[in-house]
Design a protein around this motif. Structure first.
Motif, PDB file in Angstrom:
ATOM      1  N   SER A  61       1.399   1.193   2.493  1.00  0.00           N
ATOM      2  CA  SER A  61       1.391   2.398   3.333  1.00  0.00           C
ATOM      3  C   SER A  61       2.298   3.478   2.758  1.00  0.00           C
ATOM      4  O   SER A  61       2.231   4.631   3.197  1.00  0.00           O
ATOM      5  N   ALA A  62       3.125   3.148   1.758  1.00  0.00           N
ATOM      6  CA  ALA A  62       3.936   4.165   1.093  1.00  0.00           C
ATOM      7  C   ALA A  62       3.178   4.815  -0.063  1.00  0.00           C
ATOM      8  O   ALA A  62       3.675   5.749  -0.689  1.00  0.00           O
ATOM      9  N   HIS A  63       1.972   4.283  -0.398  1.00  0.00           N
ATOM     10  CA  HIS A  63       1.142   4.856  -1.454  1.00  0.00           C
ATOM     11  C   HIS A  63      -0.063   5.561  -0.824  1.00  0.00           C
ATOM     12  O   HIS A  63      -0.551   5.126   0.214  1.00  0.00           O
ATOM     13  N   PHE A 101      -5.633  -9.563   4.646  1.00  0.00           N
ATOM     14  CA  PHE A 101      -4.750  -8.440   4.338  1.00  0.00           C
ATOM     15  C   PHE A 101      -4.752  -8.060   2.869  1.00  0.00           C
ATOM     16  O   PHE A 101      -4.377  -6.946   2.528  1.00  0.00           O
ATOM     17  N   VAL A 148      -8.783  -5.673   4.010  1.00  0.00           N
ATOM     18  CA  VAL A 148      -8.240  -4.410   4.536  1.00  0.00           C
ATOM     19  C   VAL A 148      -8.067  -3.385   3.402  1.00  0.00           C
ATOM     20  O   VAL A 148      -7.528  -3.721   2.374  1.00  0.00           O
ATOM     21  N   GLY A 194       2.298  -4.612   3.087  1.00  0.00           N
ATOM     22  CA  GLY A 194       1.907  -3.541   4.010  1.00  0.00           C
ATOM     23  C   GLY A 194       2.803  -2.327   3.870  1.00  0.00           C
ATOM     24  O   GLY A 194       2.323  -1.192   3.857  1.00  0.00           O
ATOM     25  N   LEU A 195       4.109  -2.562   3.720  1.00  0.00           N
ATOM     26  CA  LEU A 195       5.056  -1.450   3.564  1.00  0.00           C
ATOM     27  C   LEU A 195       4.732  -0.653   2.309  1.00  0.00           C
ATOM     28  O   LEU A 195       4.581   0.560   2.345  1.00  0.00           O
ATOM     29  N   SER A 215       4.932 -14.251   5.936  1.00  0.00           N
ATOM     30  CA  SER A 215       4.874 -12.991   6.682  1.00  0.00           C
ATOM     31  C   SER A 215       5.671 -11.926   5.947  1.00  0.00           C
ATOM     32  O   SER A 215       5.217 -10.784   5.825  1.00  0.00           O
ATOM     33  N   ALA A 216       6.856 -12.298   5.454  1.00  0.00           N
ATOM     34  CA  ALA A 216       7.695 -11.330   4.745  1.00  0.00           C
ATOM     35  C   ALA A 216       6.934 -10.770   3.543  1.00  0.00           C
ATOM     36  O   ALA A 216       6.929  -9.555   3.300  1.00  0.00           O
ATOM     37  N   ILE A 273       3.933  -8.586   4.828  1.00  0.00           N
ATOM     38  CA  ILE A 273       4.386  -7.366   5.503  1.00  0.00           C
ATOM     39  C   ILE A 273       4.973  -6.394   4.478  1.00  0.00           C
ATOM     40  O   ILE A 273       4.778  -5.185   4.566  1.00  0.00           O
ATOM     41  N   THR A 274       5.668  -6.942   3.464  1.00  0.00           N
ATOM     42  CA  THR A 274       6.179  -6.062   2.414  1.00  0.00           C
ATOM     43  C   THR A 274       5.017  -5.409   1.663  1.00  0.00           C
ATOM     44  O   THR A 274       5.075  -4.237   1.282  1.00  0.00           O
TER      45      THR A 274
END
Lengths: 112, 249
Positions: B55-57, B245, B249, B51-52, B44-45, B48-49
């Motif tokens: 979403s920052a790009h 993911f 996505v 994902g972080l 998950s880590a 999720i990272t």
């Protein structure tokens, strides 16, 4: 020794339960059908509807995960206390997901 | 006999006082569950990272038909993973990764059939299904080896060059598909999952070997098949999430 005695104990093989095996194949079929559906969504729903696409994908993933954990890993048929011991800690994952994606969007707003 | 059954129900004693399994599962199975829980946190880590950072790009905004690789935006996965072995240049988006998903799900089914056979003390059936599971795992690993190789070497045609640089394929510092982080996450996430598959194949082989040697027949139960089965299903479970993911996505 007890060990060598056990060696000679004949093993009784229980005949397979056709119903049970059929159920396992049904779960496999469901998993494959959902994967095929994901493909159909990936190539039929246009990229402009990103939010819809992502929502559908996540829902389908959760359904697949539920079947794998519940049926293949047999968690659905375990004691209630075991089910909750595994599921409740998932709250941390959800919290981390929300916090990190929110943070990522904040970084995006600072950069661009 | 009467005294032992009354002592369990005697006042002040509960199922947690010892002598019974409060969760209805053996120690080994319980520990496998909690190991898998911690492993789920690790994966998950990682995801999720991803994902972080994603979403920052900036994402690609334009028409998907005109999509080109660029350092300026995160790539659309279906444009990156569109090759299949033996058909160089054929545009088959996500087909190969779909095949890998199919293989892993099938090997999960053969594993659960091995567990089922173990419950029935049917050694021949356990051997058969364990072999199929090992075969599925090895096929998946081979597919992943090809995918990595293709990702690292890059495409030889089509618009595949980032602005100003003629860079093909991918390394940890640079890649033709998008921002450097994209390839870094590809290597880390699929690599970590692939390593789990590899460990799973090793464990499966160990179980297969013990089954053939009659270890579990002598022991009187096939619980080891069940425990390693839990691990193998978990590997499949993680792939379901990686597939969604990272590739969809």
């Amino acid at each position: 020794m007890a060990h060598s005695e056990e060696h000679h104990t004949p093993v009784t093989v229980i005949p397979p339960d056709k119903e049970k095996i059929k159920k396992l194949w049904t779960v496999a079929l469901i998993l494959l059908m959902i994967t095929v559906l994901e493909f159909i969504v990936a190539f039929s729903v246009p990229h402009q509807y990103e939010a819809t696409r992502v929502t559908i994908f996540i829902l389908m993933t959760i359904v697949k995960a539920a079947y794998i954990v519940g049926e293949f890993m047999h968690l659905r048929h375990e004691a209630k206390v075991l089910i909750w011991s595994i599921l409740i800690p998932m709250v941390f994952v959800i919290w981390m997901l929300v916090a990190f994606v929110y943070e990522g969007m904040a970084i995006f707003n600072l950069r661009y | 006999m009467a005294s032992t059954s009354t002592s369990v129900q005697a006042p002040g004693r509960s199922v947690w006082d010892g002598g019974v399994s409060p969760m209805g599962a053996s120690y080994g199975k319980l520990m496998m569950w909690f190991f898998l829980l911690s492993d789920a946190f690790t994966f998950s880590a990682l995801l999720i990272t991803y994902g972080l950072v994603r979403s920052a790009h900036p994402g690609y905004e334009g028409d998907i038909e005109l999509f080109q690789f660029s350092q300026a935006w995160w790539p659309v996965p279906e444009k990156v993973f569109e090759a299949i072995p033996f058909f160089e240049g054929l545009n088959a988006p996500l087909v190969f990764v779909g095949l890998m998903t199919f293989i892993l799900i099938m090997s999960s089914v053969t594993m659960v059939l091995a567990v089922e056979a173990g419950h029935r003390m049917d050694r021949a059936a356990v051997e058969k299904w364990m072999l199929w599971t090992i075969l599925g795992g090895l096929t998946f690993l081979s597919c992943q080896a090809w995918e990595w190789s293709h990702f690292i070497h890059g495409a030889h045609h089509g618009p595949s060059v980032a602005e100003g640089t003629k860079y093909f394929g991918a390394s940890l510092s640079q890649n033709q598909y998008g921002p450097p982080d994209f390839a870094a996450f590809f290597f880390f996430i699929t690599g970590f999952h692939g390593f789990h598959v590899f460990s799973g194949v090793c464990l499966n082989f160990l179980i297969y070997y013990n089954t053939v040697m009659g270890v579990y027949d002598r022991r009187g139960h096939y619980e080891m098949v069940e425990k390693v089965g839990l691990y193998w299903h978990f590997v499949d479970l993680v792939w379901v999430f990686v597939f969604t993911f990272f590739y969809l996505v």
